[in-house]
Scaffold this motif. Structure first.
Motif, PDB file in Angstrom:
ATOM      1  N   ASN A  24      -5.644   2.584   7.421  1.00 16.71           N
ATOM      2  CA  ASN A  24      -5.515   3.770   8.284  1.00 16.71           C
ATOM      3  C   ASN A  24      -4.533   3.521   9.419  1.00 16.71           C
ATOM      4  N   LEU A  25      -4.593   2.338  10.020  1.00 20.52           N
ATOM      5  CA  LEU A  25      -3.664   2.007  11.109  1.00 20.52           C
ATOM      6  C   LEU A  25      -2.223   1.966  10.608  1.00 20.52           C
ATOM      7  N   ILE A  26      -2.030   1.443   9.412  1.00 15.78           N
ATOM      8  CA  ILE A  26      -0.684   1.397   8.828  1.00 15.78           C
ATOM      9  C   ILE A  26      -0.161   2.811   8.617  1.00 15.78           C
ATOM     10  N   ASP A  27      -0.988   3.684   8.059  1.00 19.38           N
ATOM     11  CA  ASP A  27      -0.566   5.069   7.836  1.00 19.38           C
ATOM     12  C   ASP A  27      -0.203   5.760   9.148  1.00 19.38           C
ATOM     13  N   GLU A  28      -1.005   5.532  10.181  1.00 16.39           N
ATOM     14  CA  GLU A  28      -0.716   6.117  11.490  1.00 16.39           C
ATOM     15  C   GLU A  28       0.569   5.547  12.087  1.00 16.39           C
ATOM     16  N   ALA A  29       0.786   4.247  11.934  1.00 18.91           N
ATOM     17  CA  ALA A  29       1.994   3.619  12.473  1.00 18.91           C
ATOM     18  C   ALA A  29       3.244   4.186  11.803  1.00 18.91           C
ATOM     19  N   VAL A  30       3.195   4.345  10.498  1.00 18.42           N
ATOM     20  CA  VAL A  30       4.354   4.888   9.778  1.00 18.42           C
ATOM     21  C   VAL A  30       4.606   6.337  10.191  1.00 18.42           C
ATOM     22  N   TYR A  31       3.540   7.108  10.337  1.00 21.93           N
ATOM     23  CA  TYR A  31       3.689   8.494  10.795  1.00 21.93           C
ATOM     24  C   TYR A  31       4.344   8.529  12.180  1.00 21.93           C
ATOM     25  N   LEU A  32       3.860   7.690  13.079  1.00 19.87           N
ATOM     26  CA  LEU A  32       4.411   7.670  14.434  1.00 19.87           C
ATOM     27  C   LEU A  32       5.869   7.204  14.445  1.00 19.87           C
ATOM     28  N   GLU A  33       6.214   6.278  13.562  1.00 18.72           N
ATOM     29  CA  GLU A  33       7.611   5.838  13.477  1.00 18.72           C
ATOM     30  C   GLU A  33       8.527   7.010  13.122  1.00 18.72           C
ATOM     31  N   THR A  34       8.100   7.839  12.172  1.00 21.13           N
ATOM     32  CA  THR A  34       8.927   8.983  11.798  1.00 21.13           C
ATOM     33  C   THR A  34       8.996  10.006  12.935  1.00 21.13           C
ATOM     34  N   GLN A  35       7.884  10.222  13.620  1.00 22.20           N
ATOM     35  CA  GLN A  35       7.874  11.168  14.742  1.00 22.20           C
ATOM     36  C   GLN A  35       8.765  10.678  15.881  1.00 22.20           C
ATOM     37  N   LEU A  36       8.706   9.395  16.174  1.00 24.74           N
ATOM     38  CA  LEU A  36       9.554   8.836  17.236  1.00 24.74           C
ATOM     39  C   LEU A  36      11.035   8.982  16.893  1.00 24.74           C
ATOM     40  N   THR A  37      11.368   8.763  15.630  1.00 19.11           N
ATOM     41  CA  THR A  37      12.751   8.913  15.191  1.00 19.11           C
ATOM     42  C   THR A  37      13.209  10.364  15.354  1.00 19.11           C
ATOM     43  N   GLU A  38      12.360  11.308  15.003  1.00 14.31           N
ATOM     44  CA  GLU A  38      12.697  12.725  15.150  1.00 14.31           C
ATOM     45  C   GLU A  38      12.854  13.114  16.621  1.00 14.31           C
ATOM     46  N   LEU A  39      11.970  12.618  17.464  1.00 18.78           N
ATOM     47  CA  LEU A  39      12.029  12.966  18.887  1.00 18.78           C
ATOM     48  C   LEU A  39      13.290  12.434  19.566  1.00 18.78           C
ATOM     49  N   LYS A  40      13.866  11.363  19.036  1.00 11.18           N
ATOM     50  CA  LYS A  40      15.082  10.807  19.629  1.00 11.18           C
ATOM     51  C   LYS A  40      16.265  11.760  19.517  1.00 11.18           C
ATOM     52  N   LYS A  41      16.149  12.774  18.680  1.00 14.50           N
ATOM     53  CA  LYS A  41      17.228  13.749  18.517  1.00 14.50           C
ATOM     54  C   LYS A  41      17.305  14.728  19.685  1.00 14.50           C
ATOM     55  N   TYR A  42      16.262  14.783  20.504  1.00 18.32           N
ATOM     56  CA  TYR A  42      16.192  15.733  21.602  1.00 18.32           C
ATOM     57  C   TYR A  42      16.402  15.023  22.938  1.00 18.32           C
ATOM     58  N   PRO A  43      16.892  15.759  23.940  1.00 23.46           N
ATOM     59  CA  PRO A  43      17.067  15.130  25.271  1.00 23.46           C
ATOM     60  C   PRO A  43      15.719  14.852  25.927  1.00 23.46           C
ATOM     61  N   PHE A  44      15.638  13.766  26.644  1.00 25.84           N
ATOM     62  CA  PHE A  44      14.410  13.369  27.330  1.00 25.84           C
ATOM     63  C   PHE A  44      14.424  13.762  28.803  1.00 25.84           C
ATOM     64  N   ILE A  45      15.607  14.042  29.329  1.00 18.77           N
ATOM     65  CA  ILE A  45      15.729  14.384  30.746  1.00 18.77           C
ATOM     66  C   ILE A  45      16.515  15.690  30.877  1.00 18.77           C
ATOM     67  N   LYS A  46      16.034  16.556  31.751  1.00 20.94           N
ATOM     68  CA  LYS A  46      16.713  17.818  32.052  1.00 20.94           C
ATOM     69  C   LYS A  46      17.224  17.722  33.495  1.00 20.94           C
ATOM     70  N   PHE A  47      18.466  18.098  33.684  1.00 19.66           N
ATOM     71  CA  PHE A  47      19.083  18.043  35.006  1.00 19.66           C
ATOM     72  C   PHE A  47      19.094  19.439  35.632  1.00 19.66           C
TER      73      PHE A  47
END
Length: 103
Positions: A24-47
């Motif tokens: 279960n932990l492995i499945d969650e880790a892999v899911y989170l890895e894909t989500q983190l990769t997707e989130l990197k496409k968006y800006p983290f800071i707004k000016f």
């Protein structure tokens, strides 16, 4: 070989009692890895438009931080399980102490 298969192969020697939790932990880790990769496409800071010195974290930045913390905790737990399994089987110190205690 997929990331899930890769991690499952690393932990295939884990005790049967821990296997369901590890899987279960492995499945969650892999899911989170894909989500983190997707989130990197968006800006983290707004000016601020009038004052660029004013910055605000975006929703993607907040979500990334939360996912990263959860991912780090999961990987930490998996590393502890792996380390415990390794030390139980192959620790030279443990073998020496058992030998000394038998004498």
């Amino acid at each position: 070989m997929s990331r899930t298969e890769e991690l499952h192969k690393i932990f295939e020697g884990v005790d049967e009692g821990k296997r369901a939790i590890v899987n279960n932990l492995i499945d969650e880790a892999v899911y989170l890895e894909t989500q983190l990769t997707e989130l990197k496409k968006y800006p983290f800071i707004k000016f601020h438009p009038q004052n660029p010195n004013l910055q605000k974290i975006t929703a993607a930045g907040k979500q990334y931080r939360e996912f990263l913390q959860t991912y780090t905790n999961i990987i930490d737990k998996l590393c502890r399980v792996y380390a415990n399994e390794e030390t139980e089987e192959a620790s030279p110190l443990r073998a020496f102490l058992e030998k000394v205690n038998k004498q």
